[in-house]
Design an enzyme around this catalytic site. Sequence first.
Site, PDB file in Angstrom:
ATOM      1  CB  CYS A 130      -1.340   7.092  -9.336  1.00 37.14           C
ATOM      2  SG  CYS A 130      -1.099   8.311 -10.640  1.00 37.14           S
ATOM      3  CB  ILE A 131      -3.314   4.150  -5.846  1.00 33.72           C
ATOM      4  CG1 ILE A 131      -3.883   5.575  -5.846  1.00 33.72           C
ATOM      5  CG2 ILE A 131      -3.401   3.578  -4.440  1.00 33.72           C
ATOM      6  CD1 ILE A 131      -5.339   5.647  -5.465  1.00 33.72           C
TER       7      ILE A 131
END
Length: 259
Positions: free
Chosen positions: A96-97
């Site tokens: 994600c990040i």
Amino acid sequence: DIPKVVGGITPACTTMTSALYSQIVSKVMEVSNPTVAELAKLYENTFRSVNIALANEFALMCRYLGASVWEVIEAAATKPFGFMPFSPGPGIGGHCIPIDPIYLSWKLRLNGYEARFIALADDINRSMPHQVITLLMDGLNARKKCLNGANLLMLGVAYKRGVGDLRESPALDVMKELQAKGANLVYADPFVATLTHEGLDLPRVNVDADLLRKQDGVVILTDHREFDYRLVVENSDLVVDSRNATRNISAPQGRILKL
């Protein structure tokens, strides 16, 4: 336990999806359309990326000023409002990040807008594996040792504590650069049984006092709770701690180097 954000193409889609999710999660938030729902997730991941980057840059700044970034963050976190603590580290990982904000900036670029915060945060976060290596080289140099040919133990290779997920793990970048510079690497990770990734093929070892004494340095890349950090510190000549895992352990001056 995590709330679900739902935005349907039509009101009926929103109602039906919300009804489904309500059976399995405690909270469902309905928004007006899928774009808002997707942007909510992208904003959340971008928020974390940017704030991690700020913590990482602050770690570099504190090194220049001779202060502990970990102590600074702990002190700042006493403010009861307007502050949320983020920790520096060897980089960001996961699915994600490191990825979602870049997707968002690409999408905005197609629409004629440059997302400057995202680009700057990504640049800082992607520089952190090299910062860890610089810290390691400083420690070896202080001992009149060379990185080329050094025997090094990597503690933790997953992207975060308590998992075996290698996706986008900054530990991989650290190890690839160390290997390219001629270091001899082994690793320990209770959640990663084998490590073969883009040219990396490292042996997994069990950490004991005898192994630690044979290493020129130990690099803590993932702070798994399963590691005995006191054993590591007491039997190692040099420990590079990128996660503040050794915060409660005393050691001779210069043995532990932190971001």
